[in-house]
Write a protein that holds these residues in place. Structure first.
Motif, PDB file in Angstrom:
ATOM      1  N   UNK A 101     -23.400  23.048   5.654  1.00 23.48           N
ATOM      2  CA  UNK A 101     -22.725  22.901   4.362  1.00 23.48           C
ATOM      3  C   UNK A 101     -21.264  23.350   4.413  1.00 23.48           C
ATOM      4  N   UNK A 102     -20.397  22.526   3.863  1.00 25.12           N
ATOM      5  CA  UNK A 102     -19.014  22.913   3.567  1.00 25.12           C
ATOM      6  C   UNK A 102     -18.991  23.695   2.261  1.00 25.12           C
ATOM      7  N   UNK A 103     -18.299  24.833   2.254  1.00 29.45           N
ATOM      8  CA  UNK A 103     -17.968  25.520   1.004  1.00 29.45           C
ATOM      9  C   UNK A 103     -16.522  25.160   0.652  1.00 29.45           C
ATOM     10  N   UNK A 104     -15.781  26.023  -0.015  1.00 28.83           N
ATOM     11  CA  UNK A 104     -14.358  25.791  -0.246  1.00 28.83           C
ATOM     12  C   UNK A 104     -13.564  26.822   0.533  1.00 28.83           C
ATOM     13  N   UNK A 105     -12.266  26.841   0.321  1.00 25.52           N
ATOM     14  CA  UNK A 105     -11.386  27.800   0.991  1.00 25.52           C
ATOM     15  C   UNK A 105     -11.640  29.228   0.514  1.00 25.52           C
TER      16      UNK A 105
ATOM     17  N   UNK B 106     -11.168  26.208   6.237  1.00 32.86           N
ATOM     18  CA  UNK B 106      -9.857  26.647   6.729  1.00 32.86           C
ATOM     19  C   UNK B 106      -8.874  25.498   6.488  1.00 32.86           C
ATOM     20  N   UNK B 107      -7.803  25.770   5.761  1.00 27.92           N
ATOM     21  CA  UNK B 107      -6.900  24.673   5.357  1.00 27.92           C
ATOM     22  C   UNK B 107      -5.543  25.282   4.977  1.00 27.92           C
ATOM     23  N   UNK B 108      -4.530  25.065   5.817  1.00 27.71           N
ATOM     24  CA  UNK B 108      -3.233  25.700   5.546  1.00 27.71           C
ATOM     25  C   UNK B 108      -2.068  24.719   5.423  1.00 27.71           C
ATOM     26  N   UNK B 109      -2.391  23.429   5.201  1.00 32.16           N
ATOM     27  CA  UNK B 109      -1.321  22.467   4.909  1.00 32.16           C
ATOM     28  C   UNK B 109      -1.917  21.193   4.306  1.00 32.16           C
ATOM     29  N   UNK B 110      -1.037  20.375   3.737  1.00 35.96           N
ATOM     30  CA  UNK B 110      -1.411  19.077   3.176  1.00 35.96           C
ATOM     31  C   UNK B 110      -2.522  19.171   2.144  1.00 35.96           C
TER      32      UNK B 110
ATOM     33  N   UNK C  27      -4.934  26.416  -0.262  1.00 38.15           N
ATOM     34  CA  UNK C  27      -4.438  26.709   1.082  1.00 38.15           C
ATOM     35  C   UNK C  27      -4.563  28.193   1.403  1.00 38.15           C
ATOM     36  N   UNK C  28      -5.029  28.463   2.608  1.00 37.84           N
ATOM     37  CA  UNK C  28      -4.961  29.811   3.153  1.00 37.84           C
ATOM     38  C   UNK C  28      -3.845  29.821   4.197  1.00 37.84           C
TER      39      UNK C  28
ATOM     40  N   UNK D  21      -3.504  27.460  13.023  1.00 40.29           N
ATOM     41  CA  UNK D  21      -4.811  27.717  12.417  1.00 40.29           C
ATOM     42  C   UNK D  21      -5.945  27.242  13.324  1.00 40.29           C
ATOM     43  N   UNK D  22      -5.786  26.093  13.945  1.00 42.73           N
ATOM     44  CA  UNK D  22      -6.808  25.613  14.871  1.00 42.73           C
ATOM     45  C   UNK D  22      -6.962  26.574  16.052  1.00 42.73           C
ATOM     46  N   UNK D  23      -5.859  27.165  16.477  1.00 43.05           N
ATOM     47  CA  UNK D  23      -5.919  28.166  17.545  1.00 43.05           C
ATOM     48  C   UNK D  23      -6.736  29.380  17.097  1.00 43.05           C
TER      49      UNK D  23
END
Length: 438
Positions: A138-142, A167-171, A177-178, A216-218
């Protein structure tokens, strides 16, 4: 985990005894017991076999629940679903990228409120149970509190869920965004809090490559290296515009999957949703890294993303499970999802048999989640998650089932015509968690 009382279930049982490497091997692995008995102890299967052989295993303190007309199967496994998108199923008129901006992101902003997240998590878990889904990725939110809400709701039922903070830091909107650092620290705290607590498991969850910076991917890869038994859950090659965008954003990588692979995000607990437009070398990478795919037919059709080549998973020996992908997907129900999966294959000139469908929804899904040792069939020692199916939930189904030539034909009719009305009861960890009201 609290003490769980033993139960005994009598009825018709159907499962698949072991994983296979080719679709044509599934029929030989099917186990159908016309009059069977299942006994559980502390949430696990203690004994399974025919009623005739099993009666001697019963003790005076166990009441036998008998389902003489129904079909009892392992619990359905959903390998890709978004709990925050529950309320936006059936949002009109867009393909993936426009759909995210128009509908998804505004909906997910509400989950900064823990009380709201609790409300939707409770509804979501009940919908899973009502539809016979006993395990889901399951996906939750940020928002970390969205993860807390979901695991708290699942824990009340002793349910095996895998979930994580996006995890989402752009677009994406500022409120969703975190940062690379905050995503790392929030995810680390959630792993420490929830992973392996009861039946809960954690998934590191970058939404998809375009909404994460290389930094972030790193950090996601760093988390995976620090906690090798947690999952990776993200999206891959769902839509052609998305795939082209990834190539623009990450020109130094060979392609979309190579972005994830470069940052250490492939592996035997990595599940990539969709994979409709994989290139040949990406199929090879999926195989070589033992990564898995979540096939989401209702979502792929609803968003116009394309037709998933299921046959290719057998050719390339890539693990695959079934995903409803609520809320681009249009139903929580795996029976309806299999109905659409069959049509997606028909449109490509391929057949999807009832037994192969059954495999993907149960043991194959467990294998995709690296849980085939715990879930997916009635082998002794497995966790006792199962569903009682009413094959005659409507007048039309009853008429059709009267003409069923054998159990495979009856199953195909169920997968073509079935929905939540066919779920009579759902058992989680040996306890009845849902029963359809009369």
């Amino acid at each position: 985990m609290s003490s769980l009382s033993p139960i005994a279930i009598r009825g018709r049982f159907l499962d698949i005894t072991h994983t296979v490497s080719q679709a044509d091997q599934i029929a030989q692995a099917v186990r159908y017991i016309e009059d069977g008995l299942l006994i559980t102890e502390q949430g696990q299967i203690k004994w399974f076999g025919s009623w005739e052989q099993g009666q001697s295993q019963l003790t005076s303190d166990i009441t036998v629940e008998h389902y003489p007309e129904q079909l009892i199967v392992p619990g359905f496994i959903d390998t890709h679903i978004h709990f925050p998108q529950t309320e936006m199923v059936g949002a009109f008129g867009e393909q993936l990228l426009e759909w995210l901006n128009t509908y998804t992101f505004p909906t997910e902003l509400q989950f900064s409120d823990k009380a709201y997240a609790d409300q939707i998590a409770h509804f979501f878990v009940n919908e899973l149970l009502k539809n016979g889904t006993t395990t889901a990725l399951v996906f939750c939110t940020v928002h970390p509190q969205s993860v807390d809400a979901l695991f708290e709701a699942a824990t009340r039922h002793h349910m095996r869920l895998i979930a994580g903070k996006v995890m989402m830091d752009r677009h994406a909107p500022e409120g969703l965004c975190d940062t690379a650092e905050s995503a790392y620290h929030d995810s680390k705290a959630l792993i420490e809090k929830w992973h392996g607590q009861g039946r809960n498991l954690y998934a590191i969850t970058p939404r998809f490559a375009p909404t994460s910076t290389p930094e972030q991917l790193e950090k996601a890869g760093q988390l995976k290296a620090e906690y090798p038994d947690v999952y990776i859950h993200t999206h891959l090659s769902e839509n052609k515009n998305e795939t082209a965008w990834v190539k623009e954003l990450f020109p130094e990588q060979k392609g979309y999957l190579d972005v994830y692979h470069h940052y250490g995000l492939t592996g035997n607990r990595s599940v990539f949703a969709h994979c409709v437009h994989l290139e040949e070398d990406e199929w090879d990478c999926m195989h070589d890294t033992d990564s898995a795919i979540a096939f989401c037919p209702t979502s792929n059709l609803f968003l116009g993303s394309g037709l998933f080549p299921l046959k290719k998973t057998w050719e390339k020996q890539v693990k695959v499970g079934l995903g409803t992908d609520i809320g681009a997907g249009t139903s929580f129900n795996q029976l309806q999802t299999l109905n659409e999966a069959y049509k997606v294959q028909q449109l490509q000139g391929d057949k999807l048999s009832a037994f192969e469908s059954f495999y993907h929804a149960t043991l194959g899904g467990a294998k995709a989640l690296h849980l085939q040792d715990k879930l997916g069939n009635f082998n002794v020692g497995k966790e006792a998650d199962f569903v009682v199916l009413n094959l005659n939930a409507t007048a039309l189904q009853t008429l059709r089932q009267q003409r069923a030539k054998n159990i495979e034909d009856a199953l195909f009719a169920l997968f073509t015509m079935g929905d939540d009305r066919n779920i009579q009861a759902t058992y989680i960890y040996g306890q009845k968690a849902y029963e359809q009201k009369a």
